[in-house]
Design an enzyme around this catalytic site. Structure first.
Site, PDB file in Angstrom:
ATOM      1  N   ASP A   7      -9.763  92.800  -7.755  1.00 26.09           N
ATOM      2  CA  ASP A   7      -8.361  92.514  -7.741  1.00 26.09           C
ATOM      3  C   ASP A   7      -7.938  92.767  -6.103  1.00 26.09           C
ATOM      4  O   ASP A   7      -8.082  93.655  -5.602  1.00 26.09           O
ATOM      5  CB  ASP A   7      -7.368  93.585  -8.401  1.00 26.09           C
ATOM      6  CG  ASP A   7      -5.845  93.464  -8.332  1.00 26.09           C
ATOM      7  OD1 ASP A   7      -5.539  92.692  -7.258  1.00 26.09           O
ATOM      8  OD2 ASP A   7      -5.276  93.837  -9.435  1.00 26.09           O
ATOM      9  N   ILE A   8      -7.399  91.481  -5.633  1.00 24.71           N
ATOM     10  CA  ILE A   8      -7.136  91.668  -4.124  1.00 24.71           C
ATOM     11  C   ILE A   8      -5.986  92.451  -3.774  1.00 24.71           C
ATOM     12  O   ILE A   8      -6.177  92.932  -2.421  1.00 24.71           O
ATOM     13  CB  ILE A   8      -6.876  90.078  -3.881  1.00 24.71           C
ATOM     14  CG1 ILE A   8      -7.227  89.897  -2.290  1.00 24.71           C
ATOM     15  CG2 ILE A   8      -5.140  89.881  -3.919  1.00 24.71           C
ATOM     16  CD1 ILE A   8      -7.062  88.436  -1.991  1.00 24.71           C
ATOM     17  N   ASN A  21       3.673  79.989  -3.619  1.00 26.12           N
ATOM     18  CA  ASN A  21       4.238  78.523  -3.676  1.00 26.12           C
ATOM     19  C   ASN A  21       5.324  78.335  -2.426  1.00 26.12           C
ATOM     20  O   ASN A  21       5.430  79.243  -1.739  1.00 26.12           O
ATOM     21  CB  ASN A  21       4.986  78.300  -4.887  1.00 26.12           C
ATOM     22  CG  ASN A  21       6.007  79.443  -5.187  1.00 26.12           C
ATOM     23  OD1 ASN A  21       7.061  79.399  -4.478  1.00 26.12           O
ATOM     24  ND2 ASN A  21       5.636  80.273  -6.285  1.00 26.12           N
ATOM     25  N   GLY A  29       0.151  84.842 -11.440  1.00 28.33           N
ATOM     26  CA  GLY A  29      -1.143  84.847 -10.751  1.00 28.33           C
ATOM     27  C   GLY A  29      -1.232  86.109  -9.735  1.00 28.33           C
ATOM     28  O   GLY A  29      -0.665  87.174  -9.604  1.00 28.33           O
ATOM     29  N   ASP A  31      -0.024  85.840  -6.864  1.00 31.13           N
ATOM     30  CA  ASP A  31       1.409  85.951  -6.042  1.00 31.13           C
ATOM     31  C   ASP A  31       2.154  86.997  -6.674  1.00 31.13           C
ATOM     32  O   ASP A  31       2.790  87.894  -6.258  1.00 31.13           O
ATOM     33  CB  ASP A  31       2.055  84.921  -6.401  1.00 31.13           C
ATOM     34  CG  ASP A  31       3.091  84.420  -5.380  1.00 31.13           C
ATOM     35  OD1 ASP A  31       3.259  85.139  -4.442  1.00 31.13           O
ATOM     36  OD2 ASP A  31       3.889  83.528  -5.559  1.00 31.13           O
ATOM     37  N   SER A 114      -5.577  78.047  -5.251  1.00 32.90           N
ATOM     38  CA  SER A 114      -5.366  76.794  -6.234  1.00 32.90           C
ATOM     39  C   SER A 114      -6.109  76.847  -7.382  1.00 32.90           C
ATOM     40  O   SER A 114      -6.072  75.863  -8.178  1.00 32.90           O
ATOM     41  CB  SER A 114      -5.664  75.323  -5.396  1.00 32.90           C
ATOM     42  OG  SER A 114      -4.541  75.327  -4.461  1.00 32.90           O
ATOM     43  N   THR A 115      -6.852  77.760  -7.462  1.00 29.44           N
ATOM     44  CA  THR A 115      -8.016  77.539  -8.839  1.00 29.44           C
ATOM     45  C   THR A 115      -7.281  77.998 -10.188  1.00 29.44           C
ATOM     46  O   THR A 115      -7.895  78.136 -11.169  1.00 29.44           O
ATOM     47  CB  THR A 115      -9.121  78.146  -8.826  1.00 29.44           C
ATOM     48  OG1 THR A 115      -9.190  79.730  -8.652  1.00 29.44           O
ATOM     49  CG2 THR A 115     -10.060  77.584  -7.337  1.00 29.44           C
ATOM     50  N   GLY A 116      -6.073  78.613 -10.217  1.00 28.06           N
ATOM     51  CA  GLY A 116      -5.378  79.135 -11.309  1.00 28.06           C
ATOM     52  C   GLY A 116      -4.255  78.148 -11.622  1.00 28.06           C
ATOM     53  O   GLY A 116      -4.660  77.096 -12.203  1.00 28.06           O
TER      54      GLY A 116
END
Ligand code: AR6
Length: 164
Positions: A7-8, A21, A29, A31, A114-116
């Site tokens: 987890d970042i 965004n 996600g 964000d 962008s992958t989610g």
């Protein structure tokens, strides 16, 4: 460059990157996770920095997170691959890395931008991420440590195979 699964928001690098965004006020996600742990002061700080166009990046303090800095970047929404998605995704990585030296950042952790929700194909996104960071490091950043933090095993294994 290294990849880890996790987890970042648990990272203690100098900076983490948020897949935001253009409104910069939080979302789902990664964000959502970052805004939840950073606290409401993050959205307040972000408000005047918006809108952030796709491919660009904005920097804020880490607030409630362990990191000193959060770099917010807006990845492209995948629309089939003919709308400049690859170049815009590469620009996200490069623009984040350009903010490191001026802010004294020596280690940075990226999610798979962008992958989610934005639907970018995972393997292609990993290739672009690695290529963009590799070229940047070759040109400017020998001291910089770049970490790719993958939430799930599949994404981790894609990066690990490409890094091998
Ligand atoms: N740590 C690391 N990676 C994570 C975490 C986490 N805590 N949570 C999710 N991921 P996404 P996007 C991975 O959807 O595609 C938001 O609503 C996830 O598995 O977070 O760029 C924003 O507000 C995926 O591989 O970001 C925007 O509106 C990757 O992070 C929009 O979604 C990116 O997934 C941005 O979409």
């Amino acid at each position: 460059m290294r990849v880890i699964q996790g987890d970042i928001t648990d990272m203690n690098t100098d900076a983490i990157v948020n897949a935001a965004n253009s409104g910069l006020l939080g979302g789902g996600g990664v964000d959502g996770a970052i805004h939840r742990r950073a606290g409401p002061a993050l959205a307040e700080y972000c408000r005047p920095l918006a809108p952030c166009p796709t491919g660009q990046a904005r920097i804020t303090p880490g607030f409630g997170l362990a990191v000193r800095w959060i770099i917010h970047t807006v990845g492209p929404v995948w629309r089939g691959g003919r709308h400049d998605e690859a170049a815009l995704l590469a620009a996200c990585y490069t623009n984040c890395l350009h903010l490191c030296a001026p802010h004294g950042i020596r280690s940075i952790a990226f999610p798979a931008i962008s992958t989610g929700a934005y639907g970018f194909p995972k393997r292609q996104a990993a290739e672009i991420a690695l290529q963009a960071c590799r070229s940047f490091l070759a040109r400017f950043g020998t001291e910089l440590e770049v970490l790719f933090v993958c939430f799930d095993r599949t994404q981790h294994d894609i990066y690990a195979a490409l890094l091998d």
